[in-house]
Design a protein around this motif. Structure first.
Motif, mmCIF file in Angstrom:
data_model
loop_
_atom_site.group_PDB
_atom_site.id
_atom_site.type_symbol
_atom_site.label_atom_id
_atom_site.label_comp_id
_atom_site.label_asym_id
_atom_site.label_seq_id
_atom_site.Cartn_x
_atom_site.Cartn_y
_atom_site.Cartn_z
ATOM 1 N N HIS A 1 48.336 -32.156 -71.900
ATOM 2 C CA HIS A 1 47.122 -30.943 -72.282
ATOM 3 C C HIS A 1 47.530 -29.635 -71.962
ATOM 4 C CE1 HIS A 1 42.738 -29.628 -71.701
ATOM 5 N NE2 HIS A 1 43.307 -28.630 -71.198
ATOM 6 N N GLU A 2 48.263 -29.524 -71.047
ATOM 7 C CA GLU A 2 48.864 -27.964 -70.540
ATOM 8 C C GLU A 2 49.760 -27.462 -71.792
ATOM 9 O OE1 GLU A 2 47.031 -26.192 -68.561
ATOM 10 O OE2 GLU A 2 45.929 -27.909 -68.027
ATOM 11 N N HIS B 1 48.047 -26.007 -74.797
ATOM 12 C CA HIS B 1 47.946 -24.877 -74.596
ATOM 13 C C HIS B 1 49.156 -23.861 -74.897
ATOM 14 C CE1 HIS B 1 43.874 -25.416 -72.961
ATOM 15 N NE2 HIS B 1 44.293 -25.873 -72.140
ATOM 16 N N GLY C 1 44.219 -27.222 -75.677
ATOM 17 C CA GLY C 1 44.308 -28.460 -74.618
ATOM 18 C C GLY C 1 43.336 -29.423 -74.899
ATOM 19 N N ASN D 1 36.399 -30.428 -70.066
ATOM 20 C CA ASN D 1 37.094 -28.981 -70.326
ATOM 21 C C ASN D 1 36.392 -28.323 -71.581
ATOM 22 O OD1 ASN D 1 39.382 -28.107 -68.640
ATOM 23 N ND2 ASN D 1 40.135 -30.499 -69.183
ATOM 24 N N ASP E 1 38.189 -24.551 -70.461
ATOM 25 C CA ASP E 1 38.472 -24.267 -71.691
ATOM 26 C C ASP E 1 37.591 -23.770 -72.471
ATOM 27 O OD1 ASP E 1 41.050 -24.675 -70.988
ATOM 28 O OD2 ASP E 1 41.044 -26.922 -71.628
#
Ligand code: ZN
Length: 381
Positions: free
Chosen positions: A68-69, A72, A114, A156, A164
């Motif tokens: 996920h990170e 980004h 993300g 998120n 997010d």
């Protein structure tokens, strides 16, 4: 503002990956609850199978957060924004980027990457459960993992800072109004609202028999509340210091003291004048810097037979600034190094440096306070 550290796991795409100490606790907790769950659902497996699959699922869960990170990060790198680190902590992950995106569309794309990455993983794990129906272990782990990733994506996307969804929301308001500070305040307020709802829902759960889930929900709500407040005040600081540099707040008066002055005499000088910081000289030569903080670090009974030169910050340990350094960056350096003042130096045409003034934390705080009393000025934008 200081770099988050922790245990370094490795480097992916040039980005160092760290785990916060709290993650060890989370990892153990998740592994334990997964192992117990597998034992309840599949009593026919051996206990080695229960725990082995619990550990594997935990690792994949942890990998999902990193993924996920990285979502980004890849988009940020595409916009030439350096990703400093990815840290996994109690409530998930955090990709630290060097600076805020300069355009609303960039922020939008970085933020949405993300949840999209998590959504992609959810469909991959869901696919595994569909394509390997004969394996109970793949089915059990795949189900947990697609559900977790789907939840990660949806949670998120809630439209409040610091989630997010809050960044996506801010990007949309920012793009529509062209006002970054206003967009941040709105997304921050919405983050606080979401946090309060979560805390209330959590409390409601606790009083209705869902103690564990209720506490967890309220705890995450409390965390979001703090983070939302922090991001709003960071923007307020940024707004208050916009366009200012060291030259604007520095004091041109730089008192000096001779190196062989005793600390007793120095203390008396500070008391008499109220000046908290002095440059230490030997004849014409600058040898260091002395201030109240350094004086106080020497026990009172030793003041009489110690000189300023023995206690001072030596010349090579002084942190310097230049007149054109932006004030926001300077404040960050002051806070990171935990010092109260920095001398301002200039380079003359002959190449030698000399001190032209001094900037203190107080002088920066004073200008922030004054500016916030006056409200935003058209000229400062
Ligand atoms: Zn995210």
């Amino acid at each position: 503002m200081a770099p988050r550290s922790g245990l370094k796991l490795g480097t992916i795409l040039g980005i160092p990956i760290y785990v916060d100490a709290s993650w060890v606790f989370v990892f153990a907790l998740i592994t334990y609850s997964l192992g117990r769950e597998y034992a309840q659902l599949h009593a026919e497996w051996t206990s080695t199978q229960h725990w082995a699959l619990g550990i594997v699922t935990s690792f994949l869960f942890f990998g999902s957060v990193v993924f996920h990170e990285l979502g980004h990060s890849v988009v940020a790198q595409h916009y030439k924004i350096r990703v400093i680190s990815i840290t996994l902590f109690l409530f998930g992950g955090l990709a630290r980027i060097e600076r805020d995106p300069s355009k609303a569309i960039q922020e939008f794309n970085i933020a949405i990457a993300g949840p999209l990455a998590s959504g992609f993983l959810a469909s991959v794990f869901f696919g595994l459960t569909v394509f390997f129906p004969q394996s109970q272990m793949v089915g059990a782990a795949g189900t947990r993992l697609w559900q977790t990733n789907a939840l990660l994506a949806l949670f998120n996307l809630l439209p409040g800072f610091p989630l997010d969804g809050g960044r996506i929301f801010r990007a949309i308001v920012w793009g529509a109004t062209k006002d970054f500070a206003k967009a941040t305040r709105i997304a921050g307020a919405s983050g606080k609202l979401i946090a309060y709802v979560m805390i209330l829902l959590g409390a409601y759960g606790v009083f209705n028999g869902f103690v564990q889930q209720g506490l967890w929900t309220a705890f995450i709500g409390w965390f979001i509340l703090n983070a939302a407040q922090e991001s709003v005040s960071q923007v307020a600081i940024r707004e208050a210091l916009a366009g200012l540099s060291a030259a604007d707040v520095m004091s041109y008066e730089v008192p000096s003291v001779s190196g062989n002055t005793s600390l007793e005499e120095y203390g008396a000088e500070v008391r008499r004048t109220g000046r908290r910081c002095h440059m230490v000289v030997n004849g014409d030569r600058l040898v260091g810097m002395m201030n109240v903080h350094t004086l106080n670090s020497v026990p009172r009974e030793e003041w009489a037979h110690n000189s300023v030169q023995a206690a001072m910050i030596p010349r090579d340990k002084i942190l310097w600034t230049s007149a054109d350094e932006p004030l926001l960056k300077l404040l960050e350096r002051l806070l990171t190094a935990d010092v109260n003042q920095m001398p301002v130096v200039s380079n003359s045409a002959e190449g030698d440096t000399h001190i032209i003034g001094i900037v203190t934390r107080d002088s920066i705080l004073r200008v922030m306070q004054t500016r916030s009393e006056l409200g935003p000025l058209a000229a400062s934008r």
